[in-house]
Every structure is written in C-alpha cells, then in structure tokens.
Write a protein that holds these residues in place. Structure first.
Motif, PDB file in Angstrom:
ATOM      1  N   ASP A  12       0.757  -1.013   0.049  1.00 17.52           N
ATOM      2  CA  ASP A  12      -0.070   0.000  -0.016  1.00 17.52           C
ATOM      3  C   ASP A  12       1.025   1.345   0.133  1.00 17.52           C
ATOM      4  OD1 ASP A  12      -1.786   1.979   0.375  1.00 17.52           O
ATOM      5  OD2 ASP A  12      -2.670   1.322   2.468  1.00 17.52           O
ATOM      6  N   GLU A  13       0.826   2.147  -0.975  1.00 18.73           N
ATOM      7  CA  GLU A  13       1.464   3.318  -1.119  1.00 18.73           C
ATOM      8  C   GLU A  13       1.160   4.116  -0.189  1.00 18.73           C
ATOM      9  OE1 GLU A  13       1.563   4.429  -5.359  1.00 18.73           O
ATOM     10  OE2 GLU A  13       2.613   2.731  -5.916  1.00 18.73           O
ATOM     11  N   SER A  14       0.223   4.075   0.510  1.00 22.12           N
ATOM     12  CA  SER A  14      -0.419   5.135   1.446  1.00 22.12           C
ATOM     13  C   SER A  14       0.217   4.661   2.938  1.00 22.12           C
ATOM     14  CB  SER A  14      -1.923   5.171   1.525  1.00 22.12           C
ATOM     15  OG  SER A  14      -2.545   4.028   2.016  1.00 22.12           O
ATOM     16  N   ASN A  15       0.804   3.412   3.130  1.00 23.63           N
ATOM     17  CA  ASN A  15       1.617   2.989   4.146  1.00 23.63           C
ATOM     18  C   ASN A  15       2.792   4.064   4.505  1.00 23.63           C
ATOM     19  OD1 ASN A  15       3.114   1.719   6.238  1.00 23.63           O
ATOM     20  ND2 ASN A  15       2.035  -0.299   5.315  1.00 23.63           N
ATOM     21  N   PRO A  16       2.633   4.700   5.861  1.00 22.68           N
ATOM     22  CA  PRO A  16       3.488   5.640   6.114  1.00 22.68           C
ATOM     23  C   PRO A  16       4.828   5.031   6.515  1.00 22.68           C
ATOM     24  CG  PRO A  16       1.899   5.391   8.097  1.00 22.68           C
ATOM     25  CD  PRO A  16       1.440   4.807   6.725  1.00 22.68           C
ATOM     26  N   TRP A  17       4.757   3.720   6.971  1.00 23.32           N
ATOM     27  CA  TRP A  17       6.143   3.042   7.209  1.00 23.32           C
ATOM     28  C   TRP A  17       7.089   2.848   5.591  1.00 23.32           C
ATOM     29  CZ3 TRP A  17       9.607   1.407  10.807  1.00 23.32           C
ATOM     30  CH2 TRP A  17      10.373   0.544  10.349  1.00 23.32           C
ATOM     31  N   LEU A  18       6.165   2.372   4.882  1.00 20.81           N
ATOM     32  CA  LEU A  18       6.946   1.953   3.585  1.00 20.81           C
ATOM     33  C   LEU A  18       7.516   3.288   3.147  1.00 20.81           C
ATOM     34  CD1 LEU A  18       4.709  -0.892   2.338  1.00 20.81           C
ATOM     35  CD2 LEU A  18       6.863  -1.020   3.442  1.00 20.81           C
ATOM     36  N   ASN A  19       6.657   4.341   3.173  1.00 20.32           N
ATOM     37  CA  ASN A  19       6.971   5.719   2.502  1.00 20.32           C
ATOM     38  C   ASN A  19       8.210   5.988   3.147  1.00 20.32           C
ATOM     39  OD1 ASN A  19       5.073   5.547   0.478  1.00 20.32           O
ATOM     40  ND2 ASN A  19       3.599   6.405   1.636  1.00 20.32           N
ATOM     41  N   ALA A  20       8.139   5.867   4.529  1.00 21.03           N
ATOM     42  CA  ALA A  20       9.429   6.455   5.104  1.00 21.03           C
ATOM     43  C   ALA A  20      10.781   5.731   4.911  1.00 21.03           C
ATOM     44  CB  ALA A  20       9.036   6.394   6.837  1.00 21.03           C
ATOM     45  N   ILE A  21      10.488   4.439   4.970  1.00 20.77           N
ATOM     46  CA  ILE A  21      11.658   3.702   4.269  1.00 20.77           C
ATOM     47  C   ILE A  21      12.209   4.215   3.256  1.00 20.77           C
ATOM     48  CG2 ILE A  21      12.695   1.347   3.557  1.00 20.77           C
ATOM     49  CD1 ILE A  21      10.738   0.339   5.947  1.00 20.77           C
ATOM     50  N   LYS A  22      11.253   4.312   2.202  1.00 19.39           N
ATOM     51  CA  LYS A  22      11.517   4.830   0.992  1.00 19.39           C
ATOM     52  C   LYS A  22      12.331   6.148   0.960  1.00 19.39           C
ATOM     53  CE  LYS A  22       9.627   5.972  -3.536  1.00 19.39           C
ATOM     54  NZ  LYS A  22       8.336   5.847  -4.598  1.00 19.39           N
ATOM     55  N   SER A  23      11.757   7.179   1.417  1.00 18.30           N
ATOM     56  CA  SER A  23      12.393   8.450   1.809  1.00 18.30           C
ATOM     57  C   SER A  23      13.860   8.325   2.461  1.00 18.30           C
ATOM     58  CB  SER A  23      11.491   9.285   2.504  1.00 18.30           C
ATOM     59  OG  SER A  23      10.182   9.572   2.081  1.00 18.30           O
TER      60      SER A  23
END
Length: 217
Positions: A12-23
C-alpha cells in the motif's frame, strides 16, 4: 467489502512506514522523520506500542543524520519510555516480549543520555531474566553491557546548522512528544490474557506487532 490482506498492506503506497523507508533510502531524511512519526502515532492509537517504538527510533536516527542531535536525544528517550510501557503492558502475558522490551528500553535510555533510567531498566531486566533462567549470564552481559561498547548518545554531539527544510521536523517531534504526554502515554491498554482458540479478528489486530517479537530469534 473485500478484506485487505498482508500483501495489500505491505504494498500500500499510503503506508507511512513503507514511504518512510523509501524516503530514507533516497536520503530525504526530513520526509522520513515526518512519516516515521506519523506511523508511530498511528500505531499508538491502535495500541501497538512495539511498532510505534520502532518507528520513533527510526525517526530519531534520521534526526541524527540531519545533525538535529537534541531532538534525536528527546525522541530516543521517548522511544525508551514506550518500550518501558510495553514491558508493563505484557507483564504476566509474554516473558519473552517483556524482557525484550526492557532490553530495548535500557539501550534507548542510554542513547538519550539518561544513564540512570537505563540502569533502572537494566536492573529490572536482570532480575526477571535470572528468575526465569531464559538466558545464560554471559549472553545477558553481552546484550546489556553498560559502559564500553554501549551506544553513543546523540547528546554527546552539538547540533549543526540543519538545512532550512529540516527546521519543520523539530516542531513535528515536539508535537509527537506533546501528544504522548497528553494522550497515548496514558491510554495504552494491557494485553488481554491469551485464551485457547483466539478469534480471527484478534489475530488480525496483533499479528504485525507480534511478528516483530517473533523475528528476534
């Protein structure tokens, strides 16, 4: 309505954890801090402090990379407090998670520069671990040694001039700490005693957090 699966959640691209890791991978540490704090807040609201503490610790690490050492120290201290509260939450339910939480609490208090609190958590850890005899003395000493080889506290370093965009994350940290003091710090619910044949809904609510503990080895 279709029920989301673990595959949906981790993609899920709205997942803040995954987006944090990506950032963080892209070295956008400002965005990573904000997303990790969002994930920590969400997990506290869902009564999953172990996951919240992990996100808070990751945010603190990113703050160090931004040379915001004072804010990192505060967040490491709050991470330690969350782990300590989680230890109380699972006391009498999971000795393994209790000891792990105390170990993490001790280490993060040390990283925040709060040696007295670190030693207090360490003593509690040692008292319980000796009673249940889960670890040998040698392994415990290696895991919890305070002194040589202990984590460096970010408080040992002075804040450098952060990039302009980084100043906003200090406010985010302050808001997170305020939220903890006024809300979720007091709202954590104890873990319900395990019963035979837990319901599917309960397993769904605790699976992600427990998977963290199960991966400890």
């Amino acid at each position: 309505m279709q029920t989301s699966t673990w595959v949906d959640r981790i993609t899920d691209e709205s997942n803040p954890w995954l987006n944090a890791i990506k950032s963080e991978d892209e070295r956008d540490f400002v965005s990573a801090v904000r997303l990790y704090l969002k994930d920590a807040s969400d997990n506290l609201e869902q009564n999953m402090p172990a996951k919240a503490a992990l996100s808070a610790a990751c945010a603190a690490d990113c703050l160090e990379k931004l040379s915001l050492f004072s804010a990192a120290r505060l967040l490491y201290g709050e991470t330690a407090a969350i782990y300590s509260e989680n230890a109380d939450r699972v006391a009498g339910i999971s000795v393994r998670e209790l000891l792990w939480s105390l170990q993490e609490s001790s280490q993060f208090y040390l990283m925040s520069g709060e040696k007295a609190k670190s030693e207090e958590a360490y003593k509690r850890y040692m008292t319980i671990s000796k009673r249940v005899n889960l670890f040998t003395e040698d392994r415990t000493a290696r895991a919890m040694e305070i002194g040589s080889g202990a984590p460096r506290a970010p408080s040992d370093r002075r804040d450098a001039a952060p990039p302009p965009a980084a100043s906003r994350v200090v406010k985010d940290v302050e808001e997170f700490l305020t939220m903890r003091k006024t809300g979720f710090r007091k709202a954590q619910k104890p873990v319900a005693p395990r019963t035979a044949g837990p319901s599917k809904s309960r397993r769904g609510n605790t699976y992600d957090e427990k998977s963290i503990i199960n991966q400890l080895g």
